[in-house]
Design a protein around this motif. Structure first.
Motif, PDB file in Angstrom:
ATOM      1  N   GLU A  88     -14.027  -4.298  10.398  1.00 24.89           N
ATOM      2  CA  GLU A  88     -13.547  -3.111  11.094  1.00 24.89           C
ATOM      3  C   GLU A  88     -12.701  -2.269  10.153  1.00 24.89           C
ATOM      4  O   GLU A  88     -12.039  -2.796   9.257  1.00 24.89           O
ATOM      5  CB  GLU A  88     -12.721  -3.495  12.330  1.00 24.89           C
ATOM      6  N   ASP A  89     -12.718  -0.962  10.362  1.00 26.98           N
ATOM      7  CA  ASP A  89     -11.978  -0.057   9.487  1.00 26.98           C
ATOM      8  C   ASP A  89     -10.488   0.022   9.822  1.00 26.98           C
ATOM      9  O   ASP A  89      -9.683   0.443   8.982  1.00 26.98           O
ATOM     10  CB  ASP A  89     -12.575   1.357   9.567  1.00 26.98           C
ATOM     11  N   GLU A  90     -10.124  -0.367  11.016  1.00 24.40           N
ATOM     12  CA  GLU A  90      -8.727  -0.258  11.442  1.00 24.40           C
ATOM     13  C   GLU A  90      -8.471  -1.226  12.585  1.00 24.40           C
ATOM     14  O   GLU A  90      -9.386  -1.908  13.061  1.00 24.40           O
ATOM     15  CB  GLU A  90      -8.422   1.170  11.892  1.00 24.40           C
ATOM     16  N   PRO A  95      -9.938  -6.428  10.436  1.00 27.28           N
ATOM     17  CA  PRO A  95      -9.654  -5.075   9.940  1.00 27.28           C
ATOM     18  C   PRO A  95      -9.483  -5.049   8.422  1.00 27.28           C
ATOM     19  O   PRO A  95      -8.822  -5.914   7.845  1.00 27.28           O
ATOM     20  CB  PRO A  95      -8.339  -4.720  10.638  1.00 27.28           C
ATOM     21  N   VAL A  96     -10.095  -4.067   7.791  1.00 26.70           N
ATOM     22  CA  VAL A  96      -9.969  -3.864   6.349  1.00 26.70           C
ATOM     23  C   VAL A  96      -9.811  -2.368   6.117  1.00 26.70           C
ATOM     24  O   VAL A  96     -10.711  -1.589   6.413  1.00 26.70           O
ATOM     25  CB  VAL A  96     -11.205  -4.395   5.581  1.00 26.70           C
ATOM     26  N   GLU A  97      -8.681  -1.966   5.585  1.00 28.07           N
ATOM     27  CA  GLU A  97      -8.413  -0.544   5.383  1.00 28.07           C
ATOM     28  C   GLU A  97      -9.193   0.024   4.204  1.00 28.07           C
ATOM     29  O   GLU A  97      -9.559   1.198   4.203  1.00 28.07           O
ATOM     30  CB  GLU A  97      -6.916  -0.316   5.169  1.00 28.07           C
ATOM     31  N   THR A 145     -15.298  -4.597   0.967  1.00 28.15           N
ATOM     32  CA  THR A 145     -16.184  -5.732   1.222  1.00 28.15           C
ATOM     33  C   THR A 145     -15.618  -7.015   0.629  1.00 28.15           C
ATOM     34  O   THR A 145     -15.650  -8.082   1.263  1.00 28.15           O
ATOM     35  CB  THR A 145     -17.579  -5.459   0.632  1.00 28.15           C
ATOM     36  N   ILE A 146     -15.086  -6.928  -0.587  1.00 26.90           N
ATOM     37  CA  ILE A 146     -14.504  -8.102  -1.239  1.00 26.90           C
ATOM     38  C   ILE A 146     -13.312  -8.620  -0.436  1.00 26.90           C
ATOM     39  O   ILE A 146     -13.172  -9.832  -0.206  1.00 26.90           O
ATOM     40  CB  ILE A 146     -14.096  -7.761  -2.683  1.00 26.90           C
ATOM     41  N   ILE A 147     -12.449  -7.711   0.009  1.00 28.91           N
ATOM     42  CA  ILE A 147     -11.274  -8.119   0.792  1.00 28.91           C
ATOM     43  C   ILE A 147     -11.707  -8.740   2.119  1.00 28.91           C
ATOM     44  O   ILE A 147     -11.171  -9.758   2.556  1.00 28.91           O
ATOM     45  CB  ILE A 147     -10.350  -6.917   1.017  1.00 28.91           C
ATOM     46  N   PHE A 148     -12.693  -8.128   2.770  1.00 29.97           N
ATOM     47  CA  PHE A 148     -13.213  -8.662   4.023  1.00 29.97           C
ATOM     48  C   PHE A 148     -13.754 -10.074   3.832  1.00 29.97           C
ATOM     49  O   PHE A 148     -13.460 -10.995   4.606  1.00 29.97           O
ATOM     50  CB  PHE A 148     -14.308  -7.739   4.551  1.00 29.97           C
TER      51      PHE A 148
END
Length: 360
Positions: A37-39, A56-58, A65-68
């Motif tokens: 999710e973006d937020e 959520p990944v800002e 994608t890597i952080i997610f």
């Protein structure tokens, strides 16, 4: 794990994940899917009996994608569920599954580091993560025999199961969709691909545009000639009979455009079992494909093949003038699809593999 989430809205892996999740749920599995999710905040919802974990990944793009993927891997360590990871692009994080002896099946997708679109840094990242995925995965899935052969140079073949991609069997579609694009049944060819050089779009458009065909070519995808030189070349090479409607995300519209096409053009030069090519078989399309071992294994006798602009132009001429050829290719497409690529076959194979690992 490894996808943007379901319901599918992004690509082939998401579509597969949606079909598999629903199939497994209907066969008494408890299924959880991570969704980017973006937020917002971490939260869970239920969709058709499937647990969706919203992460959520800002950040946008590759970094997002890597952080997610890192967040989902970390979260997955909180339980002992069997894991299915789609793709190896961040397999470095699967070290955590490996060291904690978690059962993680990894679908190894295509040979991403060979794709022309990536620069040296990205290719190196993918090459390293392909190796790590082979090491850290409990078991690997290859979607094509040649991908299996490739992976067998990294690990023992017993660690790999070959299961291709599936598609819907389209036996009818809404003909009214064609009017939106000024098309008539059987009077156009269709090409669906990301607008990248390795997908031979320029060659196909140039070949089709060499002379008046009395038919049209519809090319689906996002084209931005003002900012992308390759897009500019493709569109500049097109005759008045070529249509660029942009990307179409409505699955039923795409199904109708496939179903009523004279033939489907598939120029992909890299990859395993390509979802778009399987979907063309599911729609009963005659196939014109780039001549390589990936495409030949999938399309077989349902296709005729090209290697350059000249051979592509000659093949298009045959498709536009030889109705018997088109009918034979379409008949072969139906047979090949039914024998190898229906969702029922593919999902049964996945459940059998997952059951083996769930019970070991």
């Amino acid at each position: 794990m490894g996808i943007r989430g379901i319901p599918a809205a992004h690509g082939g892996f998401e579509t597969f994940a949606e079909y598999l999740a629903l199939y497994l749920k209907d066969h008494d599995w408890q299924v959880s899917v991570y969704c980017q999710e973006d937020e917002g905040e971490w939260h869970e919802t239920t969709w058709n009996g499937i647990r969706l974990i919203h992460v959520p990944v800002e950040n946008k793009g590759a970094l997002g994608t890597i952080i997610f993927d890192l967040k989902t891997v970390w979260h997955s360590l909180t339980n002992d569920d069997l894991l299915l990871t789609l793709g190896y692009n961040t397999a470095i994080f699967n070290f955590l599954h490996w060291i904690l002896r978690r059962k993680n099946i990894i679908n190894m997708d295509g040979i991403e580091w060979r794709r022309e679109k990536w620069g040296k840094i990205a290719k190196t990242w993918f090459w390293i993560n392909e190796r790590l995925g082979c090491w850290f995965g409990s078991h690997l899935v290859a979607d094509h025999p040649r991908i299996e052969d490739h992976l067998a140079t990294r690990v023992r073949r017993e660690k790999i199961t070959m299961i291709p991609y599936g598609a819907r069997h389209i036996t009818d579609a809404n003909e009214a969709v064609l009017a939106d694009y000024n098309l008539q049944p059987g009077q156009y060819l269709i090409l669906i691909a990301r607008a990248e050089p390795e997908n031979s779009i320029l060659e196909a458009v140039e070949a089709f545009s060499r002379r008046s065909r009395g038919k049209k070519l519809i090319v689906l995808g996002n084209y931005k000639p003002e900012s992308n030189e390759y897009h500019k070349k493709v569109m500049a090479s097109a005759s008045a009979e070529v249509i660029f409607p942009g990307a179409i995300y409505d699955a039923e519209k795409v199904a109708a455009l496939r179903f009523y096409a004279l033939a489907y053009i598939h120029g992909h030069r890299v990859g395993g079992t390509n979802p778009s090519l399987v979907e063309a078989l599911g729609a009963g399309n005659a196939i014109l494909a780039h001549d390589n071992h990936f495409n030949r294994w999938v399309a077989g006798d349902a296709g005729i093949y090209f290697s350059d602009v000249n051979s592509c132009a000659a093949a298009i001429e045959r498709l536009c003038s030889e109705s018997d050829l088109v009918e034979n290719l379409q008949s072969s497409a139906q047979k090949i699809f039914s024998s190898r690529f229906t969702w029922q076959q593919i999902l049964q194979q996945y459940e059998a593999l997952l059951s083996d690992w769930d019970n070991c």
